[in-house]
Design a protein around this motif. Structure first.
Motif, PDB file in Angstrom:
ATOM      1  N   ALA B 107     -23.180  42.012   3.439  1.00  0.00           N
ATOM      2  CA  ALA B 107     -24.419  41.237   3.557  1.00  0.00           C
ATOM      3  C   ALA B 107     -24.186  39.892   2.883  1.00  0.00           C
ATOM      4  N   LEU B 108     -24.425  38.799   3.612  1.00  0.00           N
ATOM      5  CA  LEU B 108     -24.256  37.463   3.024  1.00  0.00           C
ATOM      6  C   LEU B 108     -25.554  36.941   2.416  1.00  0.00           C
ATOM      7  N   SER B 109     -26.667  37.449   2.917  1.00  0.00           N
ATOM      8  CA  SER B 109     -27.985  37.001   2.434  1.00  0.00           C
ATOM      9  C   SER B 109     -28.858  38.228   2.186  1.00  0.00           C
ATOM     10  N   ALA B 110     -28.497  38.982   1.164  1.00  0.00           N
ATOM     11  CA  ALA B 110     -29.209  40.240   0.906  1.00  0.00           C
ATOM     12  C   ALA B 110     -30.708  39.995   0.727  1.00  0.00           C
ATOM     13  N   ASN B 111     -31.059  38.937   0.001  1.00  0.00           N
ATOM     14  CA  ASN B 111     -32.461  38.522  -0.079  1.00  0.00           C
ATOM     15  C   ASN B 111     -32.565  37.156   0.590  1.00  0.00           C
ATOM     16  N   ARG B 112     -32.715  37.180   1.904  1.00  0.00           N
ATOM     17  CA  ARG B 112     -32.684  35.924   2.670  1.00  0.00           C
ATOM     18  C   ARG B 112     -33.841  34.998   2.290  1.00  0.00           C
ATOM     19  N   SER B 113     -34.997  35.593   1.996  1.00  0.00           N
ATOM     20  CA  SER B 113     -36.146  34.763   1.604  1.00  0.00           C
ATOM     21  C   SER B 113     -35.800  33.885   0.401  1.00  0.00           C
ATOM     22  N   ALA B 114     -35.116  34.462  -0.575  1.00  0.00           N
ATOM     23  CA  ALA B 114     -34.767  33.706  -1.781  1.00  0.00           C
ATOM     24  C   ALA B 114     -33.749  32.610  -1.500  1.00  0.00           C
ATOM     25  N   SER B 115     -33.065  32.695  -0.364  1.00  0.00           N
ATOM     26  CA  SER B 115     -32.088  31.655  -0.036  1.00  0.00           C
ATOM     27  C   SER B 115     -32.744  30.448   0.625  1.00  0.00           C
ATOM     28  N   THR B 116     -34.055  30.507   0.854  1.00  0.00           N
ATOM     29  CA  THR B 116     -34.743  29.407   1.548  1.00  0.00           C
ATOM     30  C   THR B 116     -35.577  28.552   0.601  1.00  0.00           C
ATOM     31  N   VAL B 117     -35.411  28.748  -0.688  1.00  0.00           N
ATOM     32  CA  VAL B 117     -36.204  28.013  -1.672  1.00  0.00           C
ATOM     33  C   VAL B 117     -35.358  27.852  -2.935  1.00  0.00           C
ATOM     34  N   THR B 118     -35.611  26.801  -3.685  1.00  0.00           N
ATOM     35  CA  THR B 118     -34.944  26.693  -4.986  1.00  0.00           C
ATOM     36  C   THR B 118     -35.975  26.903  -6.084  1.00  0.00           C
ATOM     37  N   ARG B 119     -35.483  26.995  -7.315  1.00  0.00           N
ATOM     38  CA  ARG B 119     -36.377  27.300  -8.431  1.00  0.00           C
ATOM     39  C   ARG B 119     -37.465  26.245  -8.536  1.00  0.00           C
ATOM     40  N   LEU B 120     -38.714  26.685  -8.521  1.00  0.00           N
ATOM     41  CA  LEU B 120     -39.839  25.755  -8.525  1.00  0.00           C
ATOM     42  C   LEU B 120     -39.812  24.901  -9.782  1.00  0.00           C
ATOM     43  N   SER B 121     -39.948  23.602  -9.590  1.00  0.00           N
ATOM     44  CA  SER B 121     -39.909  22.604 -10.671  1.00  0.00           C
ATOM     45  C   SER B 121     -38.544  22.504 -11.335  1.00  0.00           C
ATOM     46  N   GLY B 122     -37.529  23.097 -10.734  1.00  0.00           N
ATOM     47  CA  GLY B 122     -36.200  23.077 -11.342  1.00  0.00           C
ATOM     48  C   GLY B 122     -35.360  21.885 -10.926  1.00  0.00           C
ATOM     49  N   ALA B 123     -35.830  21.129  -9.940  1.00  0.00           N
ATOM     50  CA  ALA B 123     -35.095  19.965  -9.428  1.00  0.00           C
ATOM     51  C   ALA B 123     -33.688  20.338  -8.986  1.00  0.00           C
ATOM     52  N   TYR B 124     -33.558  21.508  -8.410  1.00  0.00           N
ATOM     53  CA  TYR B 124     -32.256  21.949  -7.907  1.00  0.00           C
ATOM     54  C   TYR B 124     -31.939  21.217  -6.599  1.00  0.00           C
ATOM     55  N   PRO B 125     -30.648  21.010  -6.315  1.00  0.00           N
ATOM     56  CA  PRO B 125     -30.297  20.520  -4.981  1.00  0.00           C
ATOM     57  C   PRO B 125     -30.617  21.606  -3.951  1.00  0.00           C
ATOM     58  N   SER B 126     -31.047  21.176  -2.759  1.00  0.00           N
ATOM     59  CA  SER B 126     -31.450  22.163  -1.756  1.00  0.00           C
ATOM     60  C   SER B 126     -30.263  22.751  -1.006  1.00  0.00           C
ATOM     61  N   ASP B 127     -29.134  22.060  -1.082  1.00  0.00           N
ATOM     62  CA  ASP B 127     -27.949  22.564  -0.379  1.00  0.00           C
ATOM     63  C   ASP B 127     -26.695  22.014  -1.040  1.00  0.00           C
ATOM     64  N   PHE B 128     -25.566  22.489  -0.583  1.00  0.00           N
ATOM     65  CA  PHE B 128     -24.279  21.971  -1.076  1.00  0.00           C
ATOM     66  C   PHE B 128     -23.264  22.124   0.047  1.00  0.00           C
ATOM     67  N   THR B 129     -22.202  21.350  -0.040  1.00  0.00           N
ATOM     68  CA  THR B 129     -21.191  21.356   1.019  1.00  0.00           C
ATOM     69  C   THR B 129     -19.825  21.717   0.449  1.00  0.00           C
ATOM     70  N   ILE B 130     -19.176  22.641   1.113  1.00  0.00           N
ATOM     71  CA  ILE B 130     -17.794  22.992   0.773  1.00  0.00           C
ATOM     72  C   ILE B 130     -16.877  22.204   1.706  1.00  0.00           C
ATOM     73  N   LEU B 131     -16.019  21.377   1.127  1.00  0.00           N
ATOM     74  CA  LEU B 131     -15.128  20.540   1.934  1.00  0.00           C
ATOM     75  C   LEU B 131     -14.001  21.375   2.536  1.00  0.00           C
ATOM     76  N   THR B 132     -13.675  21.031   3.781  1.00  0.00           N
ATOM     77  CA  THR B 132     -12.580  21.700   4.474  1.00  0.00           C
ATOM     78  C   THR B 132     -11.670  20.641   5.094  1.00  0.00           C
ATOM     79  N   LYS B 133     -10.563  21.090   5.682  1.00  0.00           N
ATOM     80  CA  LYS B 133      -9.650  20.143   6.332  1.00  0.00           C
ATOM     81  C   LYS B 133     -10.295  19.487   7.546  1.00  0.00           C
TER      82      LYS B 133
END
Lengths: 54, 382
Positions: B107-133
């Motif tokens: 399972a890649l998204s065991a709690n998928r709901s939690a993957s659609t939001v960041t910590r409230l008021s935490g100013a977290y980035p909403s996404d990130f990128t893994i660089l590839t060739k």
């Protein structure tokens, strides 16, 4: 319990919509620009929640 | 005055559209999964329990079946989606793994709901990128808790079922405080219940729940083991320093602490349950700016200062804890666990090829093992 949380959620969204409408009415009635700006800023989180964006 | 009101309203509307677009994009970002050579089937969690079918937590389950006799292992990535190495380590198994003995379910998204939001008021980035060739792969940054858009309101006190233990109110949305779940509970409890149903129906022998922890948290760089997994976890903990070059401790799952996977999966199924923790400075309360760079590099001068003040339970220096290191720890620990399992139970072996180990992930980077969706025929989205 699920039924209860559903009922509470619906009430909550109705309440948000009601408060949002009140703020829009106050915005229209207001005569000071500071108050108008304040109403707009305060309105934002209500609309974000109402539209299920945040 | 009308013109002034219109200008101010237009300003508010602009902020609403910009902010709303950002939140909407985060919640609906499609993460590509290139199915590797070992993936033999993909099913939905809802196939095992109607109560979760079609919901946001009806996640994909990737099955890697060797076709040869052996045990069944379940890898849980994304129990806490604010711990990205746990999801990405599982990703490497799906995109690269080839089981040669036994069967693996991921399972890649065991709690998928939690993957659609960041910590409230935490100013977290909403996404990130893994660089590839060939470019980069973008992933959602998530939260520890299910989104309030999917589960609300929270109670004053969360009373765990079936133990009756009182937990923090917010943990009713915490996937790793809701095990073994409830069929008629909240969406988080129903997700846990669906996983329990799947574990029982598929006769899963071994469950590994992947996590990351802040360095100020005492349960870090360790395996937390249910009592039926103590021998296995001890074996793995002993082997890792010599075979892989890093240390991982071993701790017992407390019998009186309920809701956690390492306790409840073992108690409510025949599966052996283990939980792996890797260090993630991004989560530390004393961190500096909460940026994508910090998330990926694990470098933070303030956490280093906390370490010098003796406030941490894991070492850190100016090199930080790069995400490649954290992912490599997880992949190696899983592979070592499968090898140790096979030594202990040779009649029910587990064997997997193609997945990079700790040293390989560090040397080549995670992006080297993520494949290009544009040139792949078998692509799904999380």
């Amino acid at each position: 319990m699920n039924l209860l949380t559903t009922v509470i959620s619906i009430c909550y969204y109705v309440f948000i919509a009601y408060v949002a409408i009140l703020m829009i009415i106050n915005l229209i009635r207001s005569r000071k620009w500071e108050q108008e700006l304040l109403y707009v800023i305060v309105l934002l989180p209500f609309l974000l929640r109402l539209f299920r964006l945040k | 005055m009308l013109l002034r009101k219109l200008i101010i309203s237009a300003f508010g509307l602009t902020v609403l559209i910009l902010g709303g677009h950002s939140f909407y994009s985060h919640r609906h970002l499609k993460e590509a999964v290139v199915l590797g050579p070992g993936v033999t089937d993909v099913v939905k969690l809802g196939d095992y329990f109607d109560g979760i079918a079609g919901s946001i937590n009806d996640c994909n389950l990737y099955i890697l079946d060797s076709g040869n006799p052996g045990a069944t292992i379940l890898i849980l990535g994304g129990s806490h989606p604010e711990e990205p190495a746990s999801r990405l380590a599982a990703w490497l198994f799906v995109e690269n793994g080839l089981m040669t003995e036994g069967r693996m379910i991921v399972a890649l998204s065991a709690n998928r709901s939690a993957s659609t939001v960041t910590r409230l008021s935490g100013a977290y980035p909403s996404d990130f990128t893994i660089l590839t060739k060939w470019g980069g792969r973008k992933f959602r940054m998530g939260d520890r808790w299910s989104s309030p858009l999917d589960q609300w309101p929270d109670p004053e006190v969360y009373i765990h079922s079936p133990s009756g233990q009182e937990l923090a109110y917010v943990d009713i949305r915490n996937f790793n405080r809701c095990w073994p779940g409830r069929a008629n509970g909240t969406i988080t409890e129903r997700a846990c219940f669906a996983f329990m149903e799947m574990i029982r129906k598929e006769k899963v022998d071994l469950v590994i729940d992947l996590h990351e922890a802040e360095l100020q948290y005492p349960v870090i760089s360790t395996i937390v083991a249910h009592e039926r997994g103590e021998e296995l976890a001890t074996f793995v903990s002993m082997m890792l320093p010599d075979m892989e070059g890093f240390n991982m401790g071993m701790e017992f799952s407390p019998k009186a602490l309920h809701g956690l996977s390492h306790r409840e999966i073992g108690d409510f199924s025949d599966a052996v349950s283990l939980l792996f923790e890797a260090p993630e400075p991004f989560l530390d309360a004393t961190r500096g700016r909460t940026t994508r760079e910090q998330l990926l590099t694990g470098i933070d001068e303030f956490v280093v200062k906390a370490g010098k003040a003796g406030l941490l339970f894991e070492k850190i220096d100016e090199k930080g804890w790069h995400i490649d290191v954290r992912i490599g720890r997880h992949t190696s620990a899983i592979l070592q666990t499968m090898e140790s399992w096979t030594e202990i139970m040779p009649d029910r072996p587990l064997s997997c090829e193609g997945v990079p180990r700790y040293a390989e992930v560090i040397e080549n980077s995670t992006g080297h093992y993520l494949h290009n969706p544009a040139t792949s025929s078998k692509v799904l989205y999380e």
